[in-house]
Design a protein around this motif. Structure first.
Motif, PDB file in Angstrom:
ATOM      1  N   ILE A 292     -11.180 -38.118  30.608  1.00 39.80           N
ATOM      2  CA  ILE A 292     -12.089 -39.109  31.173  1.00 39.80           C
ATOM      3  C   ILE A 292     -11.585 -39.651  32.510  1.00 39.80           C
ATOM      4  N   GLY A 293     -10.532 -38.978  33.046  1.00 44.76           N
ATOM      5  CA  GLY A 293     -10.114 -39.291  34.413  1.00 44.76           C
ATOM      6  C   GLY A 293      -8.901 -40.185  34.561  1.00 44.76           C
ATOM      7  N   ALA A 294      -8.125 -40.425  33.523  1.00 46.79           N
ATOM      8  CA  ALA A 294      -6.933 -41.277  33.643  1.00 46.79           C
ATOM      9  C   ALA A 294      -5.881 -40.595  34.514  1.00 46.79           C
ATOM     10  N   GLU A 295      -5.254 -41.377  35.391  1.00 48.97           N
ATOM     11  CA  GLU A 295      -4.216 -40.837  36.272  1.00 48.97           C
ATOM     12  C   GLU A 295      -2.860 -40.841  35.565  1.00 48.97           C
ATOM     13  N   HIS A 296      -1.947 -40.074  36.153  1.00 46.25           N
ATOM     14  CA  HIS A 296      -0.623 -39.949  35.539  1.00 46.25           C
ATOM     15  C   HIS A 296       0.091 -41.294  35.449  1.00 46.25           C
ATOM     16  N   PHE A 300       1.458 -43.268  32.207  1.00 40.22           N
ATOM     17  CA  PHE A 300       2.856 -43.713  32.122  1.00 40.22           C
ATOM     18  C   PHE A 300       2.922 -45.177  31.679  1.00 40.22           C
ATOM     19  N   ARG A 301       2.078 -46.036  32.274  1.00 34.11           N
ATOM     20  CA  ARG A 301       2.082 -47.450  31.907  1.00 34.11           C
ATOM     21  C   ARG A 301       1.619 -47.641  30.469  1.00 34.11           C
ATOM     22  N   LEU A 302       0.636 -46.860  30.061  1.00 30.86           N
ATOM     23  CA  LEU A 302       0.166 -46.949  28.670  1.00 30.86           C
ATOM     24  C   LEU A 302       1.291 -46.612  27.694  1.00 30.86           C
ATOM     25  N   THR A 303       1.985 -45.520  27.974  1.00 30.34           N
ATOM     26  CA  THR A 303       3.100 -45.104  27.101  1.00 30.34           C
ATOM     27  C   THR A 303       4.201 -46.145  27.099  1.00 30.34           C
ATOM     28  N   LEU A 304       4.474 -46.715  28.288  1.00 29.77           N
ATOM     29  CA  LEU A 304       5.545 -47.713  28.389  1.00 29.77           C
ATOM     30  C   LEU A 304       5.207 -48.969  27.586  1.00 29.77           C
ATOM     31  N   TRP A 305       3.944 -49.412  27.652  1.00 26.07           N
ATOM     32  CA  TRP A 305       3.542 -50.603  26.899  1.00 26.07           C
ATOM     33  C   TRP A 305       3.647 -50.348  25.392  1.00 26.07           C
ATOM     34  N   GLU A 306       3.212 -49.176  24.947  1.00 28.53           N
ATOM     35  CA  GLU A 306       3.298 -48.853  23.516  1.00 28.53           C
ATOM     36  C   GLU A 306       4.751 -48.810  23.056  1.00 28.53           C
ATOM     37  N   ALA A 307       5.601 -48.130  23.852  1.00 33.10           N
ATOM     38  CA  ALA A 307       7.014 -48.026  23.489  1.00 33.10           C
ATOM     39  C   ALA A 307       7.666 -49.399  23.460  1.00 33.10           C
ATOM     40  N   LEU A 308       7.274 -50.262  24.441  1.00 34.09           N
ATOM     41  CA  LEU A 308       7.850 -51.599  24.489  1.00 34.09           C
ATOM     42  C   LEU A 308       7.463 -52.406  23.249  1.00 34.09           C
ATOM     43  N   TYR A 309       6.227 -52.233  22.803  1.00 36.81           N
ATOM     44  CA  TYR A 309       5.779 -52.941  21.597  1.00 36.81           C
ATOM     45  C   TYR A 309       6.590 -52.488  20.375  1.00 36.81           C
ATOM     46  N   TYR A 310       6.673 -51.183  20.182  1.00 34.59           N
ATOM     47  CA  TYR A 310       7.422 -50.670  19.015  1.00 34.59           C
ATOM     48  C   TYR A 310       8.895 -51.080  19.086  1.00 34.59           C
ATOM     49  N   TRP A 311       9.475 -50.916  20.274  1.00 35.20           N
ATOM     50  CA  TRP A 311      10.904 -51.235  20.448  1.00 35.20           C
ATOM     51  C   TRP A 311      11.173 -52.726  20.226  1.00 35.20           C
ATOM     52  N   ILE A 368       7.811 -36.928  25.906  1.00 33.07           N
ATOM     53  CA  ILE A 368       6.583 -36.491  25.225  1.00 33.07           C
ATOM     54  C   ILE A 368       5.387 -36.604  26.167  1.00 33.07           C
ATOM     55  N   LEU A 369       5.317 -37.718  26.899  1.00 32.85           N
ATOM     56  CA  LEU A 369       4.212 -37.912  27.857  1.00 32.85           C
ATOM     57  C   LEU A 369       4.210 -36.804  28.903  1.00 32.85           C
ATOM     58  N   LEU A 370       5.370 -36.523  29.500  1.00 37.31           N
ATOM     59  CA  LEU A 370       5.434 -35.511  30.554  1.00 37.31           C
ATOM     60  C   LEU A 370       5.095 -34.133  30.025  1.00 37.31           C
ATOM     61  N   SER A 371       5.569 -33.804  28.818  1.00 38.98           N
ATOM     62  CA  SER A 371       5.298 -32.472  28.256  1.00 38.98           C
ATOM     63  C   SER A 371       3.817 -32.271  27.979  1.00 38.98           C
ATOM     64  N   ILE A 372       3.112 -33.355  27.609  1.00 37.71           N
ATOM     65  CA  ILE A 372       1.676 -33.251  27.327  1.00 37.71           C
ATOM     66  C   ILE A 372       0.871 -33.309  28.616  1.00 37.71           C
ATOM     67  N   THR A 373       1.289 -34.174  29.530  1.00 35.76           N
ATOM     68  CA  THR A 373       0.533 -34.391  30.774  1.00 35.76           C
ATOM     69  C   THR A 373       0.443 -33.123  31.611  1.00 35.76           C
ATOM     70  N   PHE A 374       1.552 -32.389  31.710  1.00 35.96           N
ATOM     71  CA  PHE A 374       1.579 -31.203  32.568  1.00 35.96           C
ATOM     72  C   PHE A 374       1.347 -29.913  31.778  1.00 35.96           C
ATOM     73  N   GLN A 375       0.799 -30.051  30.586  1.00 33.02           N
ATOM     74  CA  GLN A 375       0.509 -28.879  29.750  1.00 33.02           C
ATOM     75  C   GLN A 375      -0.960 -28.519  29.926  1.00 33.02           C
ATOM     76  N   LYS A 376      -1.254 -27.223  29.927  1.00 28.52           N
ATOM     77  CA  LYS A 376      -2.638 -26.786  30.062  1.00 28.52           C
ATOM     78  C   LYS A 376      -3.428 -27.169  28.816  1.00 28.52           C
ATOM     79  N   LEU A 377      -4.689 -27.543  29.037  1.00 25.86           N
ATOM     80  CA  LEU A 377      -5.551 -27.870  27.898  1.00 25.86           C
ATOM     81  C   LEU A 377      -5.827 -26.614  27.091  1.00 25.86           C
TER      82      LEU A 377
END
Length: 865
Positions: A292-296, A300-311, A368-377
């Motif tokens: 849906i057009g989310a930028e890298h 990154f910020r989404l992953t960071l916020w989730e990780a910060l919550y869990y941590w 995990i984010l980088l491996s998924i982000t730069f992986q072909k659909l």
């Protein structure tokens, strides 16, 4: 609010099971890490502090030092802290049945000695004084802090003794503080005065320096040997009672902070395993957002916020919980040991552990984010149908029947990483459980041996047999309250005047010349025809162990019992030896007798007397040269082969001589037939040892004089050794319990995650007509096979680790030598098979239970049967 932060909160709320699982998993990591670090550190520090309080925290001491030594020590780069005690040698407090030394102690020596007053404070004014409670009770039993007390002083001036009195003000009372210090016979003060204290007569001062080296575990201090050689009257002592230079490998692992590396390794694998359980949902979420057009950067910020919550949640709950549980364990177990187990928190270790866990967790999320982000659909059709990945249509083949093995093999493609991580966690668990169990068995065997030989005794060791005590004098010790029995024996030593063993054929002997060169007390003369001994093994009519041993060990010849006992015949022991680095400061290498054949593999060069051409034979005569004169004596036999220990005696190895009791008077300048120089005093376990200690010391001084360098008094009380073994057992138990709880929690949670993902697959297989029994069998096969693989590898790694530990312990190059030596010298060796077998069985049962329970639950929820 930040849009990515809102999305992160919605994402976490939308996946409650996954969020809960991650937080719980991280809490387990924190609790495990905190408990291991805190409990192990508390046990180690408690043991250490208990030793310090009994034996002092100083690592080395120089008794009877001087200004040159003081200057060198205070500027020495290897010394961390130094304190001094000054003893006034020409004055003593005089009592009816005691003499007490007076001196001054500085604040650093107080700290290094762990001196604690029962009440009051150390003297600061010239008229203040601190007195040992025993002396105070004898002298002024009703004295209070601040009272004036009048001391009777025995003063030595110009060779004359005089009694003088001096009034002091009592500033403090101290318990018997140096009872178990390594003093080398030197007197330490029972009465302390301030540095400013003045007397009406000149003082003769003996200075003792106590210090901690920067590397407190080593006996060696740079340039110390040269310093002592220039000051012959000074004596260096390494405090081996508080600092050990011969720790086992297991002790070094548990007590040197190396547990941190193990905690970090386990935390790393568990965190990766936790994150791998979220990989599928993260892929799905990130790919939708990319679509849906989310930028890298937004991802990154989404992953960071989730990780910060869990941590954040895991840290807030897990760290305090781990510390509280650690304190609870210490509180519950502190009454198991006589010394109190104390709570010690090494905040630097805690910080390192928390920093590592934090970095691994955030780095794992970003990877995990980088491996998924730069992986072909890709689609499930692309993954599941090979013809979509080829440029041409495949050759049509006959469809094969779908078997359980094919389903298992296909399943490994999707869960390969999780499977490898489970195997890795299993291997670490098996290794830790086996290693801790071996550590426990070793400690328990030592503990049992100490308990079975539990004795409370004093040993008075008189260096020179000529200064020994007769039976009448020894009988006086039996009258001391608390002493229940007295044992006596003779040990022939001649420390100051070594006995020379001459034979004219030894001038060119490499064996004898090397033996003499590396004899610590001996001369380094080359080409001489003798070697030196400072003690002689002898046999009496009552105890003939040495004679019997000599008969069994001599290479040739035959002993004549009558001649041997009369002192007309002897046995030479010239067994093989090798050189190893010495722990003493005044000699580089020390002679070590070969006591088993495997040491031939260990040593670089073996000196074997059997390889020399001109060897002494039975029937030849040697000359024994002592301070009493010389004596020619026939050699009844020579022991040249590898020997073991003599029962209840010293090592008879390289360069020793065995004789009968008839020779002893010929080696001394007076008749010693009725004298004994090794006296053992048995006491009650619940004796008032402070009073008994004092009575034993007073009587010994009255019989042997105040020159403590001529004899020593050691007291054997087993509490310290027993409690050290209990602490080691507790270390192993705590490590095993924490590891088992972590393993159970992680494996169970991982199985739950997996079976939740497998729910759709179970429904599909069931709708295709596969019976529930076959589905259950498929999953059972997966868990059993995975458990067998992990168990087998874990057992192999555990054996390899144990072999590495044994090699470090015994330092033999070959595996066969290590195994053979371990059979006799390693307490846990008879139980290793049981330890590994039981650990493997226990692991396998827990592994299957943690896998089968979630599997049965998932089958029940996702099948219609």
């Amino acid at each position: 609010m930040d849009a990515m932060k809102k999305i992160a909160k919605l994402s976490i709320k939308g996946t409650p099971r996954q969020s809960k699982a991650i937080v719980i998993g991280m809490i387990m990591v924190y609790v495990f890490s905190m408990m291991v670090v805190v409990v192990q550190e508390s046990i180690v520090k408690s043991k250490q502090e208990y030793s310090y309080e009994r034996h002092g925290a100083w690592s080395g001491a120089i008794y009877n030092g001087n200004e040159n030594i003081e200057k060198e020590l205070y500027h020495h780069s290897d010394i961390d802290k130094i304190g001094s005690i000054h003893v006034f040698t020409n004055i003593q407090v005089l009592g009816e049945d005691y003499l007490a030394s007076i001196g001054h102690i500085d604040k650093d020596a107080i700290s290094l000695g762990r001196l604690r007053l029962m009440e009051g404070s150390f003297p600061k004014q010239e008229d203040e004084i601190v007195v040992e409670k025993y002396v105070l009770d004898k002298m002024h039993p009703d004295a209070k802090i601040g009272d004036e007390i009048r001391l009777p002083l025995k003063v030595e001036q110009e060779g004359q003794n005089a009694i003088k009195h001096k009034v002091f003000r009592l500033s403090g009372v101290i318990d018997r503080w140096h009872r178990e210090w390594m003093k080398e016979g030197y007197a330490l003060p029972s009465v302390f005065v301030a540095e400013e204290a003045s007397f009406d007569f000149p003082l003769m001062v003996q200075q003792h320096y106590f210090f901690t080296a920067k590397d407190a575990e080593t006996h060696e201090i740079k340039n110390l040997a040269e310093l002592l050689s220039e000051n012959q009257e000074s004596t260096y002592v390494f405090n081996s009672q508080s600092y050990s230079i011969a720790q086992s490998t297991a002790d070094r692992f548990f007590e040197k902070g190396t547990t941190i590396s193990m905690v970090c390794l386990i935390a790393l694998i568990v965190i990766i395993y936790i994150l791998s359980g979220t990989l599928k949902s993260k892929k799905y979420k990130i790919r939708i957002m990319k679509g849906i057009g989310a930028e890298h950067f937004q991802l990154f910020r989404l992953t960071l916020w989730e990780a910060l919550y869990y941590w954040g949640r895991a840290t807030i709950i897990g760290v305090p919980l781990g510390l509280v549980l650690s304190a609870a364990i210490i509180y519950l177990t502190k009454n198991l040991m006589i010394f109190k187990l104390r709570l010690f928190i090494n905040w630097s270790f805690i910080f390192i552990t928390l920093l590592f866990i934090t970095l691994v967790f955030f780095a794992g999320n970003l990877i995990i984010l980088l491996s998924i982000t730069f992986q072909k659909l890709t689609t499930s059709l692309r993954q599941d149908n090979s013809h979509t990945q080829k440029a041409k249509l495949p050759v049509i083949k006959k469809i094969k029947k779908l078997t359980l093995y094919q389903l298992y093999k296909r399943n490994r493609v999707f869960y390969k990483k999780q499977s490898l991580l489970r195997i890795g966690i299993s291997i670490i668990t098996i290794v830790v459980l086996c290693t801790s169990a071996v550590h426990f068995i070793n400690a328990y065997q030592h503990y049992s041996r100490m308990r079975s030989h539990n004795s409370y005794e004093y040993q008075i060791d008189i260096w020179d047999m000529e200064e020994g005590l007769d039976e009448q004098a020894i009988g006086q010790f039996e009258k001391i309250p608390g002493i229940i029995a007295v044992e006596k024996e003779k040990v022939f030593r001649s420390d100051e005047d070594p006995i020379l063993i001459h034979w004219e054929g030894w001038k060119e002997s490499q064996y004898i010349n090397t033996l003499r060169k590396y004899n610590r007390e001996g001369t380094k003369a080359k080409g001489a025809d003798y070697f030196e001994v400072t003690s002689i093994a002898w046999t009496s009519k009552e105890n003939q162990d040495i004679f019997q041993w000599c008969q069994e060990q001599i290479s040739e010849g035959k002993l004549d019992y009558e001649k041997f006992m009369a002192g007309e015949q002897c046995v030479l022991v010239l067994s093989p030896f090798y050189l190893e680095e010495s722990s003493f400061t005044d000699i580089q290498y020390a002679v070590q007798p070969v006591i088993n054949d495997f040491q031939y593999e260990k040593a670089g060069k073996i000196y074997d007397y059997r390889q020399e051409e001109n060897r002494i034979q039975a029937g030849d005569f040697i000359t024994l040269e002592s301070r009493a004169g010389t004596k020619n004596i026939e050699v009844g036999g020579v022991v040249e082969g590898v020997t073991e220990l003599v029962p209840n005696q010293v090592i008879l190895g390289s360069g020793a001589v065995a004789v009968g009791e008839g020779l002893l008077n010929d080696l001394t300048s007076k008749d010693v037939s009725q004298l004994y120089n090794m006296i053992t005093l048995k006491s009650f376990a619940n004796v008032d040892y402070v009073e008994t200690d004092r009575q034993v010391e007073i009587l010994a001084e009255s019989l042997l004089g105040s020159e403590h360098s001529r004899y020593s008094i050691d007291n054997s009380r087993p509490e310290l050794g027993i409690n050290m073994m209990l602490a080691k057992m507790l270390q192993a138990i705590v490590m095993d319990i924490i590891m088992i709880l972590l393993f159970v929690g992680v494996m169970y949670q991982g199985s739950v995650w997996r079976m939740e993902d497998e729910g759709h697959r179970i429904k599909v297989l069931h709708s295709l007509g596969m019976p529930k029994f076959h589905i259950k069998k498929m999953y059972r096969m997966e868990y059993i096979l995975e458990g067998i693989i992990a168990g087998g590898i874990g057992l192999f790694v555990a054996l390899a680790v144990q072999m590495i530990l044994l090699k470090a312990e015994f330092k033999y190059p070959s595996i066969s030598a290590i195994i053979e030596v371990a059979k006799s010298d390693y307490p846990a060796s008879p139980y290793l098979g049981y330890i590994y077998g039981f650990t493997l069985l226990f692991y396998f049962l827990v592994y299957l239970l943690m896998g089968f329970h979630p599997m049965m639950k998932a089958l029940k929820e996702n099948s219609n049967e």
